[in-house]
Design an enzyme around this catalytic site. Structure first.
Site, PDB file in Angstrom:
ATOM      1  N   SER A 134       0.872  -1.174  -0.108  1.00 56.12           N
ATOM      2  CA  SER A 134       0.603   0.118  -0.284  1.00 56.12           C
ATOM      3  C   SER A 134       0.957   1.245  -0.319  1.00 56.12           C
ATOM      4  O   SER A 134       1.968   0.885   0.422  1.00 56.12           O
ATOM      5  CB  SER A 134      -0.669  -0.228   1.375  1.00 56.12           C
ATOM      6  OG  SER A 134      -1.766   1.210   1.334  1.00 56.12           O
ATOM      7  N   TYR A 147      -2.007  -0.316  11.563  1.00 56.63           N
ATOM      8  CA  TYR A 147      -1.501  -0.839   9.990  1.00 56.63           C
ATOM      9  C   TYR A 147      -0.479   0.073   9.557  1.00 56.63           C
ATOM     10  O   TYR A 147       0.231  -1.565   8.309  1.00 56.63           O
ATOM     11  CB  TYR A 147      -3.158  -0.292   9.539  1.00 56.63           C
ATOM     12  CG  TYR A 147      -3.470  -0.447   8.349  1.00 56.63           C
ATOM     13  CD1 TYR A 147      -4.214  -1.422   7.602  1.00 56.63           C
ATOM     14  CD2 TYR A 147      -3.170   0.763   6.633  1.00 56.63           C
ATOM     15  CE1 TYR A 147      -3.473  -1.776   6.584  1.00 56.63           C
ATOM     16  CE2 TYR A 147      -3.613   0.421   6.008  1.00 56.63           C
ATOM     17  CZ  TYR A 147      -3.493  -1.059   4.922  1.00 56.63           C
ATOM     18  OH  TYR A 147      -3.872  -1.198   4.100  1.00 56.63           O
TER      19      TYR A 147
END
Length: 277
Positions: A134, A147
């Site tokens: 990501s 995260y």
């Protein structure tokens, strides 16, 4: 590549994983789509994907998956490590056991799946591992520390694996999506409310939830841009090391290389309403 080539996709019950599994099957691949809940995978059968249960936090489950695919098909040419999820909330608020599971699934699950397929790929002298990372592995948002930690780790592991495996004919590619129209925003909002919905970070959590609603709503890119990158990484003669999609993701990552941290903090503060007033 011909239909004899075999792809294994984890996290295939929805979103990016499901769409990637279907796209590879439509391209003529033999595809095994794996996830925790078999009932959510059954619809894949009608789209040419073989469903299989796996829990990437359970070693026996992962060993069984790889053994079954090898027994059935004799090979695994591509592993798409897509299984993962997000936990949002202030670092102070998220319980350590919750943070531990975030890292267990997003980092160690990906690593263990790779360990299990690599002996087969090395024996074949070829193979590809595609890790779904990501832009969150390049720049951190407030209230997303755990995260982001998991995605930064995926970046580091992927870089090391790419160099380690090059002499063995195995390529490693990283897919780095930005704002994609998936369930991500809703899931993030739920965990923000659960872990930081009250207390010292409550106001930040509310603003973050609204910002994610905008980012991952109607203005977000379609999942197809990520799927196209995965298919290219799986099939191209010379796949790229990194795929940042859509274009806004490339711009975001580029900015992290040149913008000083205080400036980036200020930008993030304005985006998510966490700047000091």
């Amino acid at each position: 590549m011909t239909e004899s080539h075999v792809a294994l996709v984890t996290g295939a019950s929805s979103g990016i994983g499901e769409a990637a599994a279907v796209a590879l099957a439509e391209a003529g691949w033999t595809v095994v789509g794996a996830a925790r809940r078999l009932e959510r995978l059954e619809s894949l059968r009608t789209k040419g994907v073989t469903p299989h249960v796996v829990d990437v936090s359970d070693d026996d489950s992962m060993v069984t998956l790889v053994d079954d695919v090898i027994a059935e098909h004799g090979r695994i040419d591509v592993l798409v490590n897509n299984a993962g999820y997000s936990v949002f909330g202030a670092v102070e608020d998220v319980p350590v056991e919750v943070a531990r599971r975030q890292l267990e699934v997003n980092v160690l699950g990906l690593s263990r799946m790779s360990q299990l397929v690599l002996p087969h790929m090395r024996a074949a002298g070829a193979g590809r591992i595609i890790n779904i990372a990501s832009v969150a592995g390049h720049v951190s948002e407030p209230l997303g520390g755990w995260y982001h930690a998991s995605k930064y780790a995926v970046e580091a592991l992927s870089d090391a694996m790419r160099m380690e495996l090059a002499p063995h004919g195995v390529r490693v590619a990283i897919i780095e999506p930005g704002a994609i129209r998936t369930e991500f925003g809703d899931i993030a909002a739920d965990s923000l409310a659960e872990y930081s919905g009250s207390g010292a970070y409550a106001a930040q959590a509310r603003r973050m939830a609204r910002a994610h609603e905008r980012m991952f709503g109607a203005d977000a890119a379609d999942v197809d841009v990520v799927v196209d990158a995965i298919v290219h990484a799986a099939t191209a003669r010379r796949p790229r090391s990194r795929y940042q999609v859509p274009a806004s993701a490339r711009a975001m990552v580029a900015a992290t290389k040149v913008v000083p941290s205080p400036v980036m903090d200020a930008v993030m503060g304005r985006m998510f309403g966490t700047h000091r007033r």
